[in-house]
Design an enzyme around this catalytic site. Sequence first.
Site, PDB file in Angstrom:
ATOM      1  CD  GLU A 165     -16.207   2.806  -2.912  1.00 45.94           C
ATOM      2  OE1 GLU A 165     -15.375   3.746  -2.986  1.00 45.94           O
ATOM      3  OE2 GLU A 165     -17.281   2.926  -2.325  1.00 45.94           O
TER       4      GLU A 165
ATOM      5  CB  CYS B 191      -7.685   2.810  -4.897  1.00 48.78           C
ATOM      6  SG  CYS B 191      -8.448   2.494  -3.294  1.00 48.78           S
TER       7      CYS B 191
END
Length: 470
Positions: free
Chosen positions: A218, A252
Amino acid sequence: MNLHDLPQGALASALALQREAFARDPMPSAAVRRERLDRLTRLLKDNQQAICEAICADFGHRAHTETRLIEIFPSLEAVRYARRKLAGWMKPARRHTSLWFLPGRSEVRYQPLGVVGIIVPWNYPLYLAIGPLVGALAAGNRALIKMSEFGPNFGALFARLIREAFPPDLVSVVLGGAEVAAEFSALPFDHLLFTGSTPVGRIVMAAAAKNLTPVTLELGGKSPAIVAPGFDITTAAQRIGFGKTMNGGQTCIAPDYVLLPRGQEEAFIAAMRAFAQKLYGDAASPDYASVAHERHYARLRALLDEARAMGARIEPLLADGAISGRKLAPVVLLGGTPQMRLMQEEIFGPILPVIPYDTLDEAIAYVNERDRPLALYVFDDQRSRIESLLDRTASGGVTVNDCILHIAQDDIPFGGVGPSGIGRYHGPEGFKTFSQQRSVFRQSAWNASAILHPPFGKPLAERLIKLMLR
């Protein structure tokens, strides 16, 4: 089990301990898995204040309410959802059996992989530990969790809470710096999930490859927001502004830059500034998060200084007020050029470049000429144009007419594509990521397969082969 200041071989011993325990109980029942998830629920509910205080101390400042909203709440929701859906996920899935092999039956069974490694970043240290752990436990696995050295207060607290909630042969927390992280990623896990930057993700994947350890990465990248012609500029500015200032921009999937119809720049800045001032007043607000550590703060200042020196126009959205510590007021940046680092790297902070475009095709081309991002935000009122934008771009996930919120939907997968990540988790996809999807064919007592056995050339067999090859 708190593995800090690790003696030689401690990580390998911790992994061996969990492997041995898994061998004794390789297929825990749904009831056992629910009980493990219930321990996470109690951990989260009973320790909210301590969690908020530890994260606030690590950041320099983050509002407790923000931590409750962006970390504790989604963590609890993930546990609740998995607990509710677990029995259905565990059932073998019936699959189609070819006509030629009837009355045999085909199915996919979901078995635990074994021991899962989870590497957690510093920006959402609770949610990005709990989210993967929920999937790992729901799938029947055991887990070792490596916390970031940039969150020492929360890391120590989380290690203690996990130690009190779980035996070390089920879940353990590892603390330590880069050397520990390197050793951790080189362990022969049954699956390794890493959340962090793309450059570090490459290192983690290379280490895992030596053991053929499957990975979920990720990562991040430059997630764009595209504001279509005719969309209300104030609404877009407010929703993008909230996504960008949440957690001080250290998310993010925060919008990294905005593509805006040319001529709308000033209206966008004015609307975003008014909204930011409504939310926070000034950058000293107790509701506005600090930059989490000194190295990252220095990096963000350097990005701004370079852009300013190269001719960018920087528009602060908040006054500094009585600002102290590592708080960085959010800014909009105009005149960004490809040579600037902040136009090349994921910003990961409260700096928002605005890039004007003349046609929507030009905006789409701008996105497609760059690495595929972790998230894409589309602001448009025309359904057909939204569908076209979705078809013509690629990203890990999308929120239409808002920011961030796709990550909070537990029934859809989360993950990147290409440089922004590999693999998916959350919900049923997370359960499958942490499971061995085992193919099973059950032959019936009566079947016709013997007709096709040698010696070949038998008339019935030849007629059957001709029929099969028709």
